[in-house]
Write an enzyme that holds these catalytic residues in place. Structure first.
Site, short mmCIF file in Angstrom:
data_model
loop_
_atom_site.label_atom_id
_atom_site.label_comp_id
_atom_site.label_asym_id
_atom_site.label_seq_id
_atom_site.Cartn_x
_atom_site.Cartn_y
_atom_site.Cartn_z
CG ASN A 86 -9.33 2.30 -12.92
OD1 ASN A 86 -10.23 2.69 -13.67
ND2 ASN A 86 -8.04 2.50 -13.20
N GLY A 129 -0.97 -3.28 -5.61
CA GLY A 129 -1.20 -4.53 -6.34
C GLY A 129 -1.28 -5.70 -5.37
CD GLU A 151 -3.45 -4.79 0.89
OE1 GLU A 151 -2.54 -4.57 0.06
OE2 GLU A 151 -4.65 -4.63 0.61
CG ASP A 163 -7.81 0.50 -0.26
OD1 ASP A 163 -6.96 0.94 -1.04
OD2 ASP A 163 -7.79 -0.67 0.18
CG ASP A 164 -9.88 0.13 -3.85
OD1 ASP A 164 -9.35 0.60 -4.87
OD2 ASP A 164 -9.26 -0.59 -3.04
#
Ligand code: 6MZ
Length: 353
Positions: A28, A181, A211, A293-294
């Site tokens: 997503n 998350g 992270e 990653d995104d």
């Protein structure tokens, strides 16, 4: 009018042509601008604007704000139809960027209003992978079932059980488990038994570790599993508040680290590209793999990430090639697939380098 390729410099062409392996991509977070437009138009009542789903060039957000972005995207992607569309588009986009092997990860969600279940969520992603294969998209795709740490140990255990079922029934497409998350929420010690169970049943583990700076104890604990790959690992080394003991564990067990430059800079866990921890680990000769990653949220692609690493750290094209080729060894693919990829790299090397 010049075509995109003509406008590209020679260097851009090299990075796009370079065959690549993507090992850290959240479904997503990877939804492109174009697909997002379609989703936004489909659900006008949500009043979502594009600025709420992507962090453009030069923009920065706090990591906390990044997690708000995912909440918005999850509102837009909430049915089987949506998931099929975004998963297919994301796979096709990675393929168009020269990614030959992709490990996609996603957190199965349940949405009462649309009848979506976690089981159907995973089945739908697998259907997208199957359709891309049938349509001969030039990319091998595997799937990691993601555990969102925010949801705690009970959900984590349920997700592991689900992943275990798919490990057996998906014909090798489901290969592992991701832990991700908001890193500021919850503690890994509560998820340890779920992760151990996953490991024992043969799921490979790709865990987000350190992270943010506050995760030192958690990383000590989770590195004992040990994970098969580390996501980010931004604060593992002593120069940024990690420790020699953490670095030792990573090095002795030779655990590859997935590095996402733009994500870390835009999410402000790393102050600038030249301060990225890629430098620290790469210099030590440690296994590093560049990832997006995104790509949707952070407006990047894997070619760009390779190019950024090369220009920031002065890598030659030969070094860049090595980086992409070595990533084959860090995939969770079975040996014959790795050999097939090695062969593909060898063939392409003559044409490209
Ligand atoms: C940790 C991240 C993340 O699973 O709905 N996710 N987790 N750190 C990050 N750094 C920026 N980026 C994404 O994709 C979105 C989910 O992936 C995880 C978060 O759990 C987020 O909700 P899926 O496909």
């Amino acid at each position: 009018k010049l075509t995109k390729t003509e406008m590209d410099t020679e260097a851009d062409v090299f990075y796009r042509q370079l065959p690549k392996v993507e090992l850290h991509a959240h479904l997503n977070g990877s939804v492109s601008f174009e697909t997002m437009e379609t989703l936004i138009k489909r659900k006008p009542h949500l009043n979502i604007e594009h600025s709420m789903t992507a962090i453009r060039r030069g923009q920065r957000r706090s990591l906390d704000e990044c997690f708000q972005v995912f909440k918005v995207i999850h509102q837009l992607v909430d049915s089987e139809e949506d998931i099929l569309m975004v998963a297919k588009a994301v796979i096709q986009e990675f393929a168009a960027d020269g990614v030959k092997y992709l490990e996609l990860r996603s957190t199965p969600r349940e949405v009462t209003e649309t009848g979506l279940t976690k089981q159907r969520y995973i089945e739908t992603v697998l259907e997208a992978i199957r359709q891309c294969k049938q349509e001969e998209v030039d990319i091998d795709v595997r799937f990691l079932v993601a555990v969102d740490r925010r949801h705690g140990p009970v959900v984590a255990m349920e997700t592991v059980k689900l992943a275990e079922d798919f490990l057996l029934s998906s014909d090798g497409v489901v290969v592992g488990l991701d832990l991700s998350g908001d890193p500021t929420v919850g503690h890994g010690k509560n998820l340890l038994s779920a992760l151990e169970k996953a490991k024992n049943c043969g799921l490979k583990l790709a865990l987000h570790l350190s992270e943010v700076p506050s995760q030192r104890d958690e990383s000590e604990l989770l590195l004992n599993l040990p994970p098969d790959r580390i996501g980010h690992g931004t604060f593992l080394h002593p120069e940024v508040g990690g420790s020699d003991s953490l670095v030792d564990k990573v090095c002795k067990q030779n655990i590859p680290i997935e590095m996402c430059l733009t994500s870390n800079v835009k999410g402000q866990t790393v102050p600038s590209y030249d301060k990225h921890h890629f430098q620290y680990w790469y210099k030590r000769g440690h296994a590093c793999v560049l990832c997006t990653d995104d790509k949707g949220v952070f407006c990047t692609d894997l070619s760009q990430e390779y190019q950024l690493a090369a220009s920031t750290f002065g890598l030659t094209q030969e070094a860049v090639w090595m980086l992409s080729q070595q990533a084959i060894g860090y995939t969770f693919a079975p040996e014959p697939i790795k050999q097939r990829l090695e062969k593909k790299w060898a063939e392409l090397k003559q044409q490209i380098l």
